[in-house]
Design a protein around this motif. Structure first.
Motif, PDB file in Angstrom:
ATOM      1  N   MET A 100       0.877  -1.183   0.000  1.00  0.00           N
ATOM      2  CA  MET A 100       0.000   0.000   0.000  1.00  0.00           C
ATOM      3  C   MET A 100       0.906   1.222   0.000  1.00  0.00           C
ATOM      4  O   MET A 100       2.091   1.115   0.281  1.00  0.00           O
ATOM      5  CB  MET A 100      -0.878  -0.002   1.253  1.00  0.00           C
ATOM      6  CG  MET A 100      -0.054  -0.009   2.522  1.00  0.00           C
ATOM      7  SD  MET A 100      -1.065  -0.308   3.958  1.00  0.00           S
ATOM      8  CE  MET A 100       0.043  -1.344   4.903  1.00  0.00           C
ATOM      9  N   PRO A 101       0.364   2.408  -0.296  1.00  0.00           N
ATOM     10  CA  PRO A 101       1.198   3.604  -0.261  1.00  0.00           C
ATOM     11  C   PRO A 101       1.638   3.891   1.164  1.00  0.00           C
ATOM     12  O   PRO A 101       0.953   3.497   2.108  1.00  0.00           O
ATOM     13  CB  PRO A 101       0.274   4.706  -0.758  1.00  0.00           C
ATOM     14  CG  PRO A 101      -0.960   4.053  -1.232  1.00  0.00           C
ATOM     15  CD  PRO A 101      -1.033   2.709  -0.613  1.00  0.00           C
ATOM     16  N   GLY A 102       2.744   4.582   1.315  1.00  0.00           N
ATOM     17  CA  GLY A 102       3.203   4.914   2.658  1.00  0.00           C
ATOM     18  C   GLY A 102       4.631   5.386   2.643  1.00  0.00           C
ATOM     19  O   GLY A 102       5.112   5.901   1.619  1.00  0.00           O
ATOM     20  N   ARG A 106      11.404   2.371   9.404  1.00  0.00           N
ATOM     21  CA  ARG A 106      12.559   1.723  10.016  1.00  0.00           C
ATOM     22  C   ARG A 106      13.138   0.697   9.047  1.00  0.00           C
ATOM     23  O   ARG A 106      12.396  -0.048   8.400  1.00  0.00           O
ATOM     24  CB  ARG A 106      12.124   1.015  11.305  1.00  0.00           C
ATOM     25  CG  ARG A 106      13.230   0.895  12.328  1.00  0.00           C
ATOM     26  CD  ARG A 106      12.681   0.681  13.740  1.00  0.00           C
ATOM     27  NE  ARG A 106      12.050  -0.596  13.956  1.00  0.00           N
ATOM     28  CZ  ARG A 106      10.768  -0.736  14.282  1.00  0.00           C
ATOM     29  NH1 ARG A 106      10.011   0.321  14.420  1.00  0.00           N
ATOM     30  NH2 ARG A 106      10.250  -1.933  14.475  1.00  0.00           N
ATOM     31  N   SER A 126       1.520   3.472   7.109  1.00  0.00           N
ATOM     32  CA  SER A 126       0.469   3.933   6.218  1.00  0.00           C
ATOM     33  C   SER A 126      -0.795   4.026   7.039  1.00  0.00           C
ATOM     34  O   SER A 126      -1.051   3.183   7.882  1.00  0.00           O
ATOM     35  CB  SER A 126       0.283   2.919   5.085  1.00  0.00           C
ATOM     36  OG  SER A 126      -0.717   3.353   4.203  1.00  0.00           O
ATOM     37  N   MET A 127      -1.600   5.029   6.800  1.00  0.00           N
ATOM     38  CA  MET A 127      -2.855   5.207   7.528  1.00  0.00           C
ATOM     39  C   MET A 127      -2.645   5.130   9.033  1.00  0.00           C
ATOM     40  O   MET A 127      -3.352   4.415   9.749  1.00  0.00           O
ATOM     41  CB  MET A 127      -3.865   4.147   7.104  1.00  0.00           C
ATOM     42  CG  MET A 127      -4.313   4.317   5.693  1.00  0.00           C
ATOM     43  SD  MET A 127      -5.417   3.001   5.248  1.00  0.00           S
ATOM     44  CE  MET A 127      -6.275   3.720   3.872  1.00  0.00           C
ATOM     45  N   LYS A 128      -1.634   5.807   9.514  1.00  0.00           N
ATOM     46  CA  LYS A 128      -1.340   5.877  10.944  1.00  0.00           C
ATOM     47  C   LYS A 128      -1.073   4.492  11.545  1.00  0.00           C
ATOM     48  O   LYS A 128      -1.268   4.271  12.719  1.00  0.00           O
ATOM     49  CB  LYS A 128      -2.488   6.563  11.712  1.00  0.00           C
ATOM     50  CG  LYS A 128      -2.868   7.918  11.113  1.00  0.00           C
ATOM     51  CD  LYS A 128      -3.626   8.803  12.059  1.00  0.00           C
ATOM     52  CE  LYS A 128      -4.974   8.293  12.461  1.00  0.00           C
ATOM     53  NZ  LYS A 128      -5.789   9.276  13.145  1.00  0.00           N
ATOM     54  N   MET A 129      -0.656   3.535  10.682  1.00  0.00           N
ATOM     55  CA  MET A 129      -0.428   2.195  11.186  1.00  0.00           C
ATOM     56  C   MET A 129       0.877   1.637  10.644  1.00  0.00           C
ATOM     57  O   MET A 129       1.201   1.840   9.486  1.00  0.00           O
ATOM     58  CB  MET A 129      -1.573   1.305  10.736  1.00  0.00           C
ATOM     59  CG  MET A 129      -1.733   0.075  11.554  1.00  0.00           C
ATOM     60  SD  MET A 129      -2.726  -1.105  10.675  1.00  0.00           S
ATOM     61  CE  MET A 129      -1.540  -1.702   9.503  1.00  0.00           C
ATOM     62  N   GLU A 130       1.598   0.936  11.515  1.00  0.00           N
ATOM     63  CA  GLU A 130       2.857   0.360  11.083  1.00  0.00           C
ATOM     64  C   GLU A 130       2.654  -1.051  10.546  1.00  0.00           C
ATOM     65  O   GLU A 130       1.865  -1.819  11.072  1.00  0.00           O
ATOM     66  CB  GLU A 130       3.841   0.320  12.252  1.00  0.00           C
ATOM     67  CG  GLU A 130       4.341   1.699  12.612  1.00  0.00           C
ATOM     68  CD  GLU A 130       5.474   1.681  13.619  1.00  0.00           C
ATOM     69  OE1 GLU A 130       5.964   2.772  13.927  1.00  0.00           O
ATOM     70  OE2 GLU A 130       5.860   0.592  14.095  1.00  0.00           O
ATOM     71  N   THR A 131       3.389  -1.383   9.486  1.00  0.00           N
ATOM     72  CA  THR A 131       3.331  -2.710   8.904  1.00  0.00           C
ATOM     73  C   THR A 131       4.754  -3.220   8.712  1.00  0.00           C
ATOM     74  O   THR A 131       5.618  -2.505   8.220  1.00  0.00           O
ATOM     75  CB  THR A 131       2.624  -2.662   7.535  1.00  0.00           C
ATOM     76  OG1 THR A 131       1.337  -2.104   7.727  1.00  0.00           O
ATOM     77  CG2 THR A 131       2.499  -4.055   6.943  1.00  0.00           C
TER      78      THR A 131
ATOM     79  N   PRO B 356      -4.247  -2.339   5.695  1.00  0.00           N
ATOM     80  CA  PRO B 356      -5.046  -1.287   5.055  1.00  0.00           C
ATOM     81  C   PRO B 356      -4.808  -1.249   3.546  1.00  0.00           C
ATOM     82  O   PRO B 356      -3.711  -1.544   3.077  1.00  0.00           O
ATOM     83  CB  PRO B 356      -4.520   0.007   5.683  1.00  0.00           C
ATOM     84  CG  PRO B 356      -3.773  -0.393   6.882  1.00  0.00           C
ATOM     85  CD  PRO B 356      -3.291  -1.793   6.659  1.00  0.00           C
ATOM     86  N   ALA B 386      -3.874   7.105   1.933  1.00  0.00           N
ATOM     87  CA  ALA B 386      -3.064   6.623   3.049  1.00  0.00           C
ATOM     88  C   ALA B 386      -2.929   7.683   4.141  1.00  0.00           C
ATOM     89  O   ALA B 386      -2.327   7.433   5.173  1.00  0.00           O
ATOM     90  CB  ALA B 386      -1.689   6.216   2.548  1.00  0.00           C
ATOM     91  N   ALA B 387      -3.527   8.868   3.917  1.00  0.00           N
ATOM     92  CA  ALA B 387      -3.313   9.967   4.857  1.00  0.00           C
ATOM     93  C   ALA B 387      -4.061   9.795   6.177  1.00  0.00           C
ATOM     94  O   ALA B 387      -3.655  10.324   7.201  1.00  0.00           O
ATOM     95  CB  ALA B 387      -3.717  11.292   4.208  1.00  0.00           C
ATOM     96  N   PHE B 388      -5.182   9.062   6.150  1.00  0.00           N
ATOM     97  CA  PHE B 388      -6.019   8.969   7.340  1.00  0.00           C
ATOM     98  C   PHE B 388      -6.297   7.512   7.695  1.00  0.00           C
ATOM     99  O   PHE B 388      -5.867   6.593   7.015  1.00  0.00           O
ATOM    100  CB  PHE B 388      -7.341   9.709   7.117  1.00  0.00           C
ATOM    101  CG  PHE B 388      -7.168  11.160   6.744  1.00  0.00           C
ATOM    102  CD1 PHE B 388      -6.785  12.087   7.702  1.00  0.00           C
ATOM    103  CD2 PHE B 388      -7.360  11.585   5.443  1.00  0.00           C
ATOM    104  CE1 PHE B 388      -6.612  13.419   7.365  1.00  0.00           C
ATOM    105  CE2 PHE B 388      -7.185  12.922   5.106  1.00  0.00           C
ATOM    106  CZ  PHE B 388      -6.811  13.846   6.064  1.00  0.00           C
ATOM    107  N   ASP B 389      -7.069   7.354   8.741  1.00  0.00           N
ATOM    108  CA  ASP B 389      -7.570   6.057   9.182  1.00  0.00           C
ATOM    109  C   ASP B 389      -8.328   5.368   8.034  1.00  0.00           C
ATOM    110  O   ASP B 389      -8.965   6.025   7.230  1.00  0.00           O
ATOM    111  CB  ASP B 389      -8.531   6.374  10.346  1.00  0.00           C
ATOM    112  CG  ASP B 389      -9.012   5.130  11.020  1.00  0.00           C
ATOM    113  OD1 ASP B 389     -10.136   4.703  10.707  1.00  0.00           O
ATOM    114  OD2 ASP B 389      -8.275   4.590  11.848  1.00  0.00           O
ATOM    115  N   PRO B 390      -8.259   4.012   7.941  1.00  0.00           N
ATOM    116  CA  PRO B 390      -8.932   3.350   6.819  1.00  0.00           C
ATOM    117  C   PRO B 390     -10.442   3.139   6.989  1.00  0.00           C
ATOM    118  O   PRO B 390     -11.054   2.433   6.205  1.00  0.00           O
ATOM    119  CB  PRO B 390      -8.203   2.003   6.733  1.00  0.00           C
ATOM    120  CG  PRO B 390      -7.690   1.748   8.098  1.00  0.00           C
ATOM    121  CD  PRO B 390      -7.423   3.084   8.717  1.00  0.00           C
TER     122      PRO B 390
END
Lengths: 165, 497
Positions: A100-102, A106, A126-131, B356, B386-390
Motif C-alpha cells: 500500500m502507499p506509505g 525503520r 500507512s494510515m497511521k499504522m505500522e506494517t 489497510p 493513506a493519509a487517514f484512518d482506513p
C-alpha cells in the motif's frame, strides 16, 4: 484470442466471441452464452446460460470491480504480452513490493546483508499504522530503493534481493 | 432539550474533524436549525463534509493529519465563520485538554468536557486512582512511579496473567500480555521503550488480565449543573489488533440486573467527577465481575448503537450541554428497545492481517431499508488515501431482537456496493454467519481464536463464470477485439453458428 483475469491470486483464462444473439464465454471446458445489459441506474443485467441477475461493474484501467451475488469482487485484466514478459523477467520473489502507499519508518537491513525467508526487512507506515515487511525468500539484499521517510505508491519496489543462481 | 429554536447562545457550530464524523455532526447541527462550518485539509477538498457544511475553511499542515491537529488554525477558523461552539468529533483534538482550554479562552464553547476532566481521565494512572478512591471496582494492578525496580516487584504481586500498558497509551499500542512471570522483566523493558517511542512517555501500568474478556462500556451524559444520567451499555464484541470492528447494544453478555449495576456504576463515576458532556466509561467484564478500565471523554465511534436503541440523539444532547442547558432526560425515562449492531467498514484486507488498502471509490451504493443506517464519510468519485484512518463508513442496523438485527446486517452487507478499493464487507458478512457470533459467544480475543473468519472465501464455479463474463464484457481490450471484427469472423467462418 485468449485472455486471462487475475481473481484472488488465481489466473483465470478465458476467451470471448460474438454470437448471433450476443456473446459466448469460452472457458477451459465449456462455452456459455453471456450478455451484459446496462440499466439506467448504473447497474447491469448479466445473463449467463439463460440466468439473469443484477450486477454493478466499475472499471479503472485494467482493474475490474464487480458487485455480484452479495459481494464486491476485484479482477485484474492480465495483458497477454505483459504475462509473457513477466515470465521472462525472473522471479517475483526477488523483489519486495509496497502492499500500500506509505513511507519507510525503520530499516532492519542494509544492502549486502544476508537474509532468510520471513526475516523482517523494514517497517513501513500507512494510515497511521505500522506494517512489518518480511523477506520473501533467503538471499542477499541487492538494493534498498527508498530512504526512511520518503513516500511511495502501492506496488513500488522497496527492496530487491540478488537474483538466485 | 430545554433550548428551543432560536434560543441557542450560538448559531454556528464549527466541526473540527473530517469524514464520517464531520458529516454525522453536521446532520444534527442542521436538524437543530443551526449552521455548520468545517475546517478541511486540501486532501479533503470536495469531500461530502465540505460540500454539506454551510462554510468551510482550509487549514494547512506538514501532513493532512497535522493540519487537523493544529488548534490555533481551528480556533481562527471558528472566529472567521462566527462559530460560537466547536465540536471536535472524535479522534484528533477531542481529548486534548490544551485545545479545550484554548477554545474556551477564545470565548467559544467547547462541545466536550471541562479541560481538567479530560486531563484526569486521559492519564490512566490518575483515572484509576480516582475511581478506586471513589469506591468503584478496579482490577488488581500496579502503577509505575519513579521507582521502576519496585514496579517490577509490585507487577509480580498482581500475578499472571498480566497486562502491561503504557500509561499514556491508547489504541492498543505498546500493550503486552504476560502469562509467564519469568519473562516479566524483559516484557516491561520492551513495553517501556515502546511507550517512549509511541507516546514520548515510558511510564507503565500493569493490571490483572482477564482471559477472554468482554468489553462493556456505558454511555453517560452530564450537564454543567451537576446532573448525570447513563444511557445504558454497549458491548464492543469483536476487535482486531485492539481496534473495534463490531459494537452492539444491549450487551449480549449481561443479565438485566448486571446491565443496571454496570450502568449505575458508570453514572456514579461520572457523578464523582462532576462530568460535563457525553462520555463513555469502559469496563472489562469476565466471569460475572467487572472492573473499570478507562473513561473516554468524548463522543465515540460506536455511539449510534446507543442512539438506535434509546432514540436519543447524543450529538443534540452534547450541543445542548455546551449551550449551558440542564439535561432534560430523567434517568427513569431512559429505556432501550430492541437490539442494534454497528459494523465498521474498513478499507483493508482481512486475509492479509487486516492490512489497510487504498484506492478510488468508483461506485458506492450504500444499503437502504428499514432500520439500516449508513454513517459514511466518502462518496463516489472520492478516494481512500493513506493519509487517514482506513474507516470508510459505519453500518448500523436495528432489530426487535439480536437475531433480527444480525439478519438485517447480513442483508445490508450483501447490498453494499463499494467498488474501487478492497473492503472488509465480505469478512463482516462471514462474521455474521459465524456460529459463535450468532450465539453471542464473543470476547475481545474472538478473531485470534477464530482466524478462519478472516480467510477469504473463494468464489464457487458459477460465481467465477459470472465474474469472468461481466469482466470480459466490460474491459476495453477484449470488447474492442471481439466487437470490431465481425466481418473478419464472417469471412473466415470461424465463429459463425
Amino acid at each position: 484470442m485468449h485472455h486471462a483475469f487475475k481473481l484472488e491470486d488465481n489466473e483465470q483464462p478465458m476467451a470471448l466471441s460474438r454470437s448471433a444473439h450476443g456473446y459466448r464465454l469460452h472457458l477451459e471446458d465449456r462455452v456459455l452464452p453471456v450478455n451484459l445489459h446496462p440499466e439506467d441506474d448504473g447497474s447491469a443485467i448479466l445473463t449467463v446460460n439463460g440466468v439473469s441477475e443484477r450486477v454493478t461493474v466499475a472499471t479503472h484501467g485494467d482493474d475490474v470491480f464487480i458487485h455480484c451475488r452479495g459481494r464486491n469482487w476485484h479482477l485484474r485484466y492480465a495483458h497477454p504480452l505483459e504475462r509473457l514478459a513477466a515470465a521472462l523477467r525472473g522471479s517475483e520473489e526477488d523483489v519486495l513490493r509496497a502492499p500500500m502507499p506509505g513511507s519507510i519508518v525503520r530499516l532492519e537491513v542494509a544492502a549486502g546483508d544476508a537474509v532468510s525467508a520471513g526475516q523482517t526487512l523494514l517497517v513501513m507506515e500507512s494510515m497511521k499504522m505500522e506494517t512489518t515487511l518480511a523477506a520473501p525468500r533467503d538471499g542477499t539484499v541487492a538494493e534498498i530503493h527508498f530512504a526512511i521517510a520518503q513516500s511511495f505508491d502501492r506496488d513500488a519496489v522497496l527492496l530487491t534481493l540478488e537474483p538466485n543462481e | 432539550m430545554s433550548t428551543s429554536p432560536g434560543q441557542w447562545p450560538f448559531d454556528t457550530v464549527l466541526i473540527a474533524n473530517r469524514g464520517e464524523i464531520a458529516l454525522r455532526v453536521i446532520r444534527t447541527v442542521h436538524a437543530l436549525g443551526l449552521r455548520a462550518a468545517v475546517v478541511f485539509h486540501a486532501a479533503d477538498r470536495g469531500s461530502p463534509a465540505v460540500t454539506t457544511a454551510d462554510a468551510a475553511v482550509e487549514i494547512t499542515g506538514e501532513t493532512p493529519v497535522a493540519a487537523y491537529l493544529d488548534g490555533d488554525q481551528i480556533i481562527e477558523a471558528a472566529k472567521q465563520t462566527s462559530a460560537g461552539a466547536i465540536h471536535p468529533g472524535y479522534g484528533f483534538l477531542s481529548e486534548n485538554a490544551d485545545f479545550a482550554r484554548a477554545v474556551e479562552a477564545a470565548g467559544i464553547a467547547f462541545v466536550g468536557p471541562k479541560p481538567e476532566q479530560i486531563e484526569l481521565m486521559g492519564d490512566k494512572v490518575r483515572a484509576r486512582g480516582f475511581v478506586e478512591k471513589s469506591g468503584f471496582p478496579v482490577a488488581p494492578s500496579a502503577i509505575e512511579d519513579d521507582n521502576p525496580d519496585d514496579f517490577v516487584e509490585r507487577a509480580h504481586a498482581v500475578g499472571a496473567p498480566l497486562l502491561i500498558k503504557p500509561s499514556a497509551g491508547g489504541g492498543g499500542k505498546g500493550m503486552r500480555i504476560v502469562r509467564d512471570l519469568a519473562v516479566l522483566e524483559t516484557e516491561i523493558a520492551t513495553a517501556r521503550s515502546e511507550g517512549q517511542r509511541y507516546f514520548g512517555d515510558g511510564r507503565l501500568y500493569a493490571e490483572r488480565f482477564v482471559e477472554n474478556p468482554r468489553h462493556i462500556e456505558v454511555q453517560v451524559l452530564g450537564d454543567a449543573h451537576g446532573n448525570v444520567v447513563h444511557v445504558f451499555e454497549r458491548e464492543c464484541s469483536v476487535q482486531r489488533r485492539f481496534q473495534k470492528i463490531v459494537e452492539e447494544s444491549p450487551a449480549p453478555a449481561l443479565s438485566q440486573a448486571e446491565r443496571e449495576q454496570i450502568s449505575e456504576t458508570a453514572a456514579g463515576i461520572a457523578r464523582a467527577i462532576g462530568y460535563r458532556g457525553a462520555g463513555t466509561v469502559e469496563f472489562i467484564y469476565g466471569k460475572g465481575e467487572f472492573f473499570f478500565l478507562e473513561m473516554n471523554t468524548r463522543l465515540q465511534v460506536e455511539h449510534p448503537v446507543t442512539e438506535e436503541v434509546t432514540g436519543i440523539d447524543l450529538v443534540a444532547q452534547q450541543l445542548a450541554i455546551a449551550a449551558g442547558d440542564k439535561l432534560d432526560l430523567e434517568q427513569a425515562a431512559i429505556t432501550t428497545k430492541g437490539h442494534a449492531i454497528e459494523l465498521r467498514i474498513y478499507a483493508e484486507d482481512p486475509a492479509a492481517g487486516y492490512l489497510p488498502t487504498t484506492g478510488p471509490i468508483l461506485r458506492l451504493i450504500p444499503p437502504t431499508g428499514e432500520h439500516v443506517r449508513w454513517d459514511g464519510g466518502v462518496v463516489e468519485g472520492g478516494a481512500v488515501t493513506a493519509a487517514f484512518d482506513p474507516m470508510i463508513a459505519k453500518l448500523i442496523v436495528w432489530g426487535e431482537d439480536r437475531e433480527q438485527a444480525i439478519a438485517r446486517a447480513r442483508r445490508a452487507l450483501e447490498a453494499t456496493v463499494l467498488l474501487g478499493c478492497q473492503t472488509n464487507t465480505a469478512f463482516l458478512r462471514a462474521l455474521m454467519d459465524h456460529p459463535d457470533f450468532v450465539a453471542g459467544e464473543i470476547h475481545t480475543g474472538y478473531l485470534d481464536a477464530h482466524p478462519e473468519v478472516a480467510e477469504s472465501q473463494p468464489p464457487d464455479t458459477a460465481t467465477v463464470e459470472r465474474l469472468l463474463a461481466a469482466a470480459a464484457l466490460s474491459v476495453r481490450p477484449i470488447r474492442d477485439v471481439v466487437d470490431s471484427t465481425p466481418t473478419l469472423h464472417a469471412a473466415i467462418g470461424a465463429w459463425s453458428n
